[in-house]
Design a protein around this motif. Structure first.
Motif, PDB file in Angstrom:
ATOM      1  N   PHE A  57      -0.437  -2.481   8.777  1.00 47.05           N
ATOM      2  CA  PHE A  57       0.642  -2.046   7.896  1.00 47.05           C
ATOM      3  C   PHE A  57       1.828  -1.481   8.678  1.00 47.05           C
ATOM      4  O   PHE A  57       1.651  -0.786   9.681  1.00 47.05           O
ATOM      5  CB  PHE A  57       0.139  -0.988   6.906  1.00 47.05           C
ATOM      6  N   ILE A  58       3.016  -1.782   8.170  1.00 44.24           N
ATOM      7  CA  ILE A  58       4.237  -1.196   8.714  1.00 44.24           C
ATOM      8  C   ILE A  58       4.997  -0.534   7.567  1.00 44.24           C
ATOM      9  O   ILE A  58       4.851  -0.918   6.403  1.00 44.24           O
ATOM     10  CB  ILE A  58       5.131  -2.237   9.428  1.00 44.24           C
ATOM     11  N   CYS A  59       5.797   0.460   7.908  1.00 46.32           N
ATOM     12  CA  CYS A  59       6.544   1.204   6.895  1.00 46.32           C
ATOM     13  C   CYS A  59       7.623   0.325   6.282  1.00 46.32           C
ATOM     14  O   CYS A  59       8.428  -0.288   6.993  1.00 46.32           O
ATOM     15  CB  CYS A  59       7.166   2.449   7.528  1.00 46.32           C
ATOM     16  N   PHE A  60       7.645   0.250   4.968  1.00 49.71           N
ATOM     17  CA  PHE A  60       8.654  -0.501   4.229  1.00 49.71           C
ATOM     18  C   PHE A  60       9.719   0.448   3.687  1.00 49.71           C
ATOM     19  O   PHE A  60      10.891   0.137   3.681  1.00 49.71           O
ATOM     20  CB  PHE A  60       7.997  -1.282   3.084  1.00 49.71           C
ATOM     21  N   ASP A  61       9.297   1.622   3.188  1.00 51.64           N
ATOM     22  CA  ASP A  61      10.214   2.610   2.621  1.00 51.64           C
ATOM     23  C   ASP A  61       9.573   3.987   2.785  1.00 51.64           C
ATOM     24  O   ASP A  61       8.640   4.328   2.060  1.00 51.64           O
ATOM     25  CB  ASP A  61      10.473   2.301   1.150  1.00 51.64           C
ATOM     26  N   LYS A  62      10.076   4.765   3.732  1.00 54.90           N
ATOM     27  CA  LYS A  62       9.480   6.070   4.041  1.00 54.90           C
ATOM     28  C   LYS A  62       9.571   7.032   2.862  1.00 54.90           C
ATOM     29  O   LYS A  62       8.623   7.755   2.559  1.00 54.90           O
ATOM     30  CB  LYS A  62      10.150   6.673   5.273  1.00 54.90           C
ATOM     31  N   ASN A  63      10.726   7.077   2.175  1.00 56.49           N
ATOM     32  CA  ASN A  63      10.880   7.993   1.039  1.00 56.49           C
ATOM     33  C   ASN A  63       9.856   7.722  -0.046  1.00 56.49           C
ATOM     34  O   ASN A  63       9.296   8.644  -0.617  1.00 56.49           O
ATOM     35  CB  ASN A  63      12.294   7.895   0.450  1.00 56.49           C
ATOM     36  N   ALA A 118       0.856  -1.190   0.000  1.00 53.56           N
ATOM     37  CA  ALA A 118       0.000   0.000   0.000  1.00 53.56           C
ATOM     38  C   ALA A 118       0.890   1.238   0.000  1.00 53.56           C
ATOM     39  O   ALA A 118       2.096   1.155   0.237  1.00 53.56           O
ATOM     40  CB  ALA A 118      -0.917  -0.006   1.215  1.00 53.56           C
ATOM     41  N   ILE A 119       0.267   2.367  -0.269  1.00 54.92           N
ATOM     42  CA  ILE A 119       0.984   3.645  -0.339  1.00 54.92           C
ATOM     43  C   ILE A 119       0.313   4.626   0.630  1.00 54.92           C
ATOM     44  O   ILE A 119      -0.894   4.538   0.855  1.00 54.92           O
ATOM     45  CB  ILE A 119       0.981   4.182  -1.798  1.00 54.92           C
ATOM     46  N   ASP A 120       1.100   5.536   1.168  1.00 49.36           N
ATOM     47  CA  ASP A 120       0.516   6.524   2.088  1.00 49.36           C
ATOM     48  C   ASP A 120      -0.106   7.686   1.313  1.00 49.36           C
ATOM     49  O   ASP A 120       0.032   7.796   0.091  1.00 49.36           O
ATOM     50  CB  ASP A 120       1.550   7.000   3.112  1.00 49.36           C
ATOM     51  N   GLU A 121      -0.791   8.552   2.031  1.00 55.30           N
ATOM     52  CA  GLU A 121      -1.493   9.695   1.422  1.00 55.30           C
ATOM     53  C   GLU A 121      -0.539  10.625   0.681  1.00 55.30           C
ATOM     54  O   GLU A 121      -0.832  11.091  -0.420  1.00 55.30           O
ATOM     55  CB  GLU A 121      -2.245  10.470   2.516  1.00 55.30           C
ATOM     56  N   THR A 122       0.616  10.914   1.265  1.00 56.04           N
ATOM     57  CA  THR A 122       1.575  11.840   0.664  1.00 56.04           C
ATOM     58  C   THR A 122       2.022  11.377  -0.715  1.00 56.04           C
ATOM     59  O   THR A 122       2.187  12.184  -1.626  1.00 56.04           O
ATOM     60  CB  THR A 122       2.807  11.995   1.585  1.00 56.04           C
TER      61      THR A 122
END
Length: 168
Positions: free
Chosen positions: A100-106, A33-37
């Protein structure tokens, strides 16, 4: 509540099961999944290659000027994809962020090792207009080769998606 998104050209997916990611062969089966930003990165037909870049904490004024970044994000596609982008319909699946956990913040990637059921699905059309509404500048080039080589050497934050589908 954190919300995450998955985009597909299929509009009837009832649940997302973890799958082995081709791009990360050492990772376990995951739901992506992808975040809002970073949501604008996926307002494209699935296979459309694209180079996106935006201002980050470390971005220099000279790179902002060189790449003419004066919007939230710039996304560049090959000109041969423009008609497909204009005609495309995609579906945005929305998930609660519980598993969900962060895989790649950038890149804004989040993953889950569990089956995930979307809380909603939305049909999206007029994708170029949606990009404008997200303060994204869409650029077209005959080839992404130069950007693929240059952008990683800049101080800009970036993402390159589906680059295996470029013309060169």
């Amino acid at each position: 509540m954190n919300l995450f998104y998955h985009f597909s050209e299929e509009g009837t997916i009832k649940e997302f099961h973890p799958r082995k990611p081709a791009s990360f062969p050492d990772a376990p089966p995951l739901v992506w999944a992808i975040d809002e930003t970073h949501r604008p990165l996926y307002l494209f037909p699935r296979d459309c290659p694209r180079v996106a870049f935006w201002k980050g904490n470390q971005t220099t004024e000279s790179d902002l000027e060189k790449y003419n970044v004066n919007v939230r994000m710039v996304i560049t596609i090959e000109s041969g994809w423009m008609d497909r982008l204009k005609e495309a319909t995609i579906y945005q699946y929305t998930f609660k962020g519980d598993s969900f956990i962060c895989f790649d913040k950038n890149a804004g990637y989040y993953t889950s090792r569990s089956t995930v059921v979307p809380i909603s699905v939305q049909r999206l059309e007029s994708l170029p207009q949606l990009l404008v509404e997200e303060d994204v500048e869409l650029r077209c080039l005959p080839s992404l080769r130069m950007l693929r080589e240059e952008i990683p050497m800049s101080s800009l934050n970036f993402s390159m998606i589906r680059m295996r589908n470029t013309i060169d």
